[in-house]
Each structure stands twice: as C-alpha cells, then as structure tokens.
Write an enzyme that holds these catalytic residues in place. Structure first.
Site, PDB file in Angstrom:
ATOM      1  N   GLU A  39      52.270  35.086 118.651  1.00 15.10           N
ATOM      2  CA  GLU A  39      51.251  34.008 119.359  1.00 15.10           C
ATOM      3  C   GLU A  39      50.814  33.870 120.035  1.00 15.10           C
ATOM      4  O   GLU A  39      52.100  34.216 121.105  1.00 15.10           O
ATOM      5  CB  GLU A  39      51.932  32.234 118.865  1.00 15.10           C
ATOM      6  CG  GLU A  39      51.025  30.917 118.586  1.00 15.10           C
ATOM      7  CD  GLU A  39      51.945  30.450 118.439  1.00 15.10           C
ATOM      8  OE1 GLU A  39      51.487  29.055 118.987  1.00 15.10           O
ATOM      9  OE2 GLU A  39      53.184  30.442 118.171  1.00 15.10           O
ATOM     10  N   ARG A  82      66.334  39.340 114.940  1.00 19.42           N
ATOM     11  CA  ARG A  82      66.191  39.751 116.417  1.00 19.42           C
ATOM     12  C   ARG A  82      66.527  39.929 117.266  1.00 19.42           C
ATOM     13  O   ARG A  82      68.453  39.973 117.248  1.00 19.42           O
ATOM     14  CB  ARG A  82      65.600  37.827 116.536  1.00 19.42           C
ATOM     15  CG  ARG A  82      66.547  37.312 116.553  1.00 19.42           C
ATOM     16  CD  ARG A  82      66.232  35.664 117.217  1.00 19.42           C
ATOM     17  NE  ARG A  82      65.623  35.245 118.014  1.00 19.42           N
ATOM     18  CZ  ARG A  82      64.724  34.939 118.954  1.00 19.42           C
ATOM     19  NH1 ARG A  82      65.082  33.636 117.945  1.00 19.42           N
ATOM     20  NH2 ARG A  82      64.467  34.761 120.011  1.00 19.42           N
ATOM     21  N   LYS A  90      61.204  31.436 123.730  1.00 17.41           N
ATOM     22  CA  LYS A  90      59.197  30.566 124.540  1.00 17.41           C
ATOM     23  C   LYS A  90      59.569  29.700 125.504  1.00 17.41           C
ATOM     24  O   LYS A  90      59.178  29.937 126.299  1.00 17.41           O
ATOM     25  CB  LYS A  90      58.073  31.582 124.020  1.00 17.41           C
ATOM     26  CG  LYS A  90      56.671  31.455 124.612  1.00 17.41           C
ATOM     27  CD  LYS A  90      55.889  32.312 123.384  1.00 17.41           C
ATOM     28  CE  LYS A  90      56.217  33.866 123.073  1.00 17.41           C
ATOM     29  NZ  LYS A  90      54.695  33.556 122.165  1.00 17.41           N
TER      30      LYS A  90
END
Length: 553
Positions: free
Chosen positions: A34, A260, A270
């Site tokens: 994104e 992850r 983020k």
C-alpha cells in the site's frame, strides 16, 4: 548461505509440487504494497520471497499498488517503493494499481448484489461492531440484510454517485453472522469516501473497495498462481476464497501465508514508523536509524546483504523475532569482502614527530584490501605532524593495553614505529599534544631487539581532511520496544543512537562517491552520506561496527 544456494522452504515445496503435477505450467507472484509510507526490512523479506520465487522458477512477479485508501496514500510513496524494489535488484513483470480495476471491482460487486450475496447496510461503525458479536458469541443480522436486490442496486448506484455522506452506508458481503471466523460475518466490501482525491483516479470515485474484496480479485485478474501473504491474513483466507467462488472469474489463485519479519531493537508497524517521523524522533523516512529500506540504503547497507539476510532467516509458518545481530552479520560479511580500507581519526590528538624534517611529506603505500591484492594500493602522506585517536594513548597503562603510552613504542599502520617522549597539556590539564620520535629503519620491518606494543592508525595533519562522522547505533535500548503494554514505545528510544564526531580523514576520502562504502580501519564500516553529499558536505555514516559489541552484553 550464499545467493547462489537456492533456499528451500514450504512455499517452494508447494510450487514445485504444483509444477510437477501440471497444475501450473508457469508461476506468477505479486508484491502488493500500500503506498501509504516507505517500505521497511519486513517488506524486503516479502520482496525477496515473491521476486526470488518467480526468478528461480522462470516465472513472473508483478508490482501492484494496493491503493484503495485515498486519504493515506501519495505518489511520493509510489515512487519510493519502486526505487526500493529496483535497488534490491528486482524488476517487475508488470506494474499495476488496484485502482486500475476499480470499474471491474464495481461490476463484480454488482454481480454479488444481483445474486443476493451482498447488500447495502445503513448501520454506522459503532452499530456494526455491536452487531458483529464476539469470539464466543455469534453476531446479529443487520436489519438491512434482507433488502431486495432492486433496492440494493439502486442504493449502491447512488453511493457511487456521491449522494450519501461518509460513514452512512456500506456494501457488505452476505455470508454468515454466526461464523466462528469473524472475517466472515458479513464484512464490508465497499465504503463511501466522498470528495476524496485519489493519486491515480482523482475525484472520479465516491466509493472505494475494501482490501479483502480488492486483493483476491486483483490477484485473479492478473493471473497470479500463488498469492503469498503474511500470517495475519491466514484468517482472511476463507473470505479470499469466498469472494472468488461467488463471482464469475476464471482464475482462482492460492493464498499461502508465511511468518512476517519481527526484528529486535526496532518497530515494524508502519503506523509507529510514521509516528517516529511525524514526532521528529528521526529526521525522516530515510534516517539511517530507521528500519526502512531507504534508511538502510542511506546508512550504507547493500542490496546483497539484505537479500542474504532474508535468505538466512528463511520462510516459516511460525512467528518469531530475529536478532539484530543476524542483519548486522550479513552486512559485515559483505563489506569485509568488498569495502576498501581507509584510515580516519574520530577523536583527533596531535602528534609531533620531533626528529622528522619539518615541511617534509613522504608518500607511503597502503593496501586497499589486506585480503584482496586485486584492489591495489593507495598513497598515504606521512609528515612531521599527525593525528592519532585520543583513545589510542594513555600516560600509563598495564601490559594488556596495546597502544601508545608515555615512553612506549607502537607502529603507525603502514608506516614507522614511534615512541612517546613527552606529553603536553593545556591549562585545564587536558592533553593537547604528544611529542614523539620515530625510527626511520622500521618502515615495513620490525625494530631490532625491541618489542612493539601494537599498531594504531593515523592521518597526516598536513594533508588530512576534516569531515563529520556520524556513529549510528540501535534506535531503541530494548529488544522489543513495543512489547510493554503500559509504556509507549517512544519511551525506549536510545539517546545514544547518534553520536557526531568531527574527524580527520585520509585525503582520498574527500573524493568518495555518494553512497560509497569503506572500512575505517579499527573503527567499523562507513558510507558517504548521500543527502549531505548532494548538499556539498563531507559526511560519513557508520554502517556497522567491526564486531558485535551488543552481543557482549
């Protein structure tokens, strides 16, 4: 592990089985960030996995921007992401935006409405949460769940036309409010974002699709064979499959989840990285202390080291935390092989060699790399006045101290031996100068009958170049800064994460290219700062120390 050794993991085993069985004749993956911030080292793991799998099996990997939230996304992030992927050494087969598919996504939503599998809901966000139920209790049907197909089509069309305020209506998939999987309890697939200006589509749209609706359809439209996601999407997989099973689309990719990357002494959220930037704890997304790819690149990390790190940690199904020392080991090993050697003095102390001719400057030779003769040699200018590091002298010391002391003898690297004869101090008692003598018969050989304590580095005071050297350390003082629920992660910021030195360098370093990396002998690995170089300033960043000092506790 070297880059030539192809890693193995459960994802590659699945792919090999699919190829062997004939399920797929070729592989296509995608990397779908994104564009709402800069990529970090966790994204690098996904990049290396998705592009690496495609390369190794002669497939293709797309770069697709998940741009379904216009309030947080920006063209700046699009370009930064492209730069990061290219810098890591990869080229995408095709570049796409989820917004490329907005019209198709809308038509697929209409198809779900027409089949009775989606409806327009007037509940607000708080009411939706109330109706959703809990992990132990089923949800309740929305009072708008049984609207007619005709009414839903009309309302959805008017939502697109911008007739309704944000938050007043959503389009929801009609699945099962009693499902044990919360993601299947009539999730929203469209929301209203009236008046938003999208970086690709402008103000064309007043409604935007949700990620869980967009992602599987985008994968299918691109012919993705294996949709590789991190573990937080495992519970979303039934919805991924439900979307594709209930629309007329010929391709059905397989979603596979992997763990992850969690890295010690940093944060990977983020949102938290954005806080570090907005609260000015760092100087920007490319601050060399940040775990962003831009920050690591500016600090001096190499693409090869990051790829090696990602291959070292592997791909698994279980979450864990990787020690920072693993990342640092990858860059040390890379730079040990490739970085030319130079001498710099970070805390200069003047040395006057009283028996060396005044104004004379002698050209000596030093290897660019002690283990690689092919890298050649460099000129070193030796003069009567030199700089040594203040930490390399003590007036008195025990036998374990292998550097210069009063009356003691050391070798200057690639030069002569010197003996400290006299210490000169200022009015406050601080040492400001050492007066030494040198032995002219010790160039390239040991003195006869004397044992030299050690070897120290130096820079000519006549030709040395002043520069700023930034010693970067870990950004946080604890391995898991966001692991304490009672304290904000900012409370664990390391006040010593940046130390600035006014140093003296070998003259050749003044000509270093922006981003060029060196080993400063006995000090660590350093890189010329690109941002400062563009401003005409000579600044070097410490990439990593020569050894893992944190590991010693």
């Amino acid at each position: 592990m070297t880059e030539n050794n192809k890693p193995t993991n459960f994802i590659r085993q699945i792919i090999e089985e699919d190829l062997a069985s004939g399920k797929h004749s070729s592989i296509r993956t995608r990397f779908p960030p994104e564009p709402n911030g800069y990529l970090h080292i966790g994204h690098a793991k996904s990049i290396v996995l998705n592009f690496g799998v495609a390369e190794d099996y002669n497939g293709q990997c797309n770069l697709r921007f998940d741009d379904t939230n216009p309030h947080k996304e920006d063209e700046e992030y699009v370009e930064a992401i492209k730069d990061d992927v290219r810098w890591l050494g990869y080229q995408w087969a095709g570049q796409y935006f989820a917004s490329d598919y907005f019209e198709q996504l809308y038509q697929f939503a209409v198809e779900l409405i027409e089949s009775g599998k989606a409806y327009v809901c007037d509940l607000n966000a708080d009411q939706v949460r109330e109706y959703r139920g809990t992990l132990t209790e089923p949800g309740k049907d929305s009072p708008f769940r049984d609207r007619s197909v005709e009414e839903n089509l009309d309302l959805f069309k008017r939502m697109r036309a911008g007739e309704f305020e944000d938050g007043t209506r959503t389009l929801r998939a009609r699945i099962d409010m009693a499902s044990p999987n919360m993601n299947m309890r009539d999730p929203a697939i469209y929301r209203i974002r009236r008046g938003a200006v999208h970086h690709q589509t402008g103000d064309t749209w007043s409604i935007y699709p949700m990620y869980d609706f967009t992602h599987p359809i985008s994968d299918a439209l691109e012919g993705i064979t294996h949709s590789l996601c991190t573990l937080e999407f495992e519970d979303h997989r039934p919805l991924y499959d439900w979307i594709l099973d209930n629309i007329t689309i010929p391709c059905h990719p397989r979603q596979i989840e992997f763990a992850r990357l969690n890295l010690e002494y940093t944060v990977m959220s983020k949102r938290k990285l954005t806080q570090l930037v907005s609260e000015e704890h760092v100087e920007g997304w490319d601050d060399p202390r940040m775990p962003t790819i831009a920050g690591l690149r500016r600090r001096g990390y190499t693409p090869a080291a990051i790829r090696d790190f990602c291959n070292r940690i592997g791909v698994t199904k279980s979450d864990g935390t990787v020690e920072m020392s693993v990342l640092e080991a990858s860059i040390r090993e890379d730079l040990d092989r490739t970085a030319p050697r130079r001498m710099t003095v970070l805390d200069p102390l003047r040395v006057v060699i009283t028996n060396y001719p005044e104004e004379q400057e002698e050209i000596l030779q030093g290897p660019n790399h002690p283990k690689d003769e092919s890298m050649g040699t460099r000129e070193l200018k030796f003069a009567r006045e030199l700089w040594i590091d203040r930490a390399d002298f003590r007036e008195e010391a025990n036998k374990k101290y292998k550097r210069l002391i009063t009356g003691g003898e050391v070798r200057l690297r690639n030069a002569y031996t010197i003996i400290c004869e006299k210490v000169i101090k200022d009015v406050s008692g601080e040492i400001k100068e050492l007066q030494c003598t040198y032995d002219p018969n010790t160039l390239g050989k040991n003195p006869e009958g004397r044992k030299v304590r050690g070897v120290i580095h130096w820079v000519s005071a006549l030709s040395g170049v002043p520069a700023e050297v930034r010693l970067y350390d870990r950004l946080f003082t604890v391995p898991a800064p966001d692991g304490d629920k009672d304290k904000p992660f900012q409370q664990f910021l390391n006040p010593e994460s940046l130390t600035v030195c006014q140093a003296m360098l070998e003259p050749a370093l003044a000509e270093a290219e922006p981003g060029e990396r060196f080993q400063f002998e006995r000090e660590g690995y350093f890189c010329r700062d690109t941002k400062a170089a563009n401003a005409g300033e000579l600044v070097f960043n410490r990439v990593v120390t020569l050894r893992d000092s944190w590991g010693k506790g």
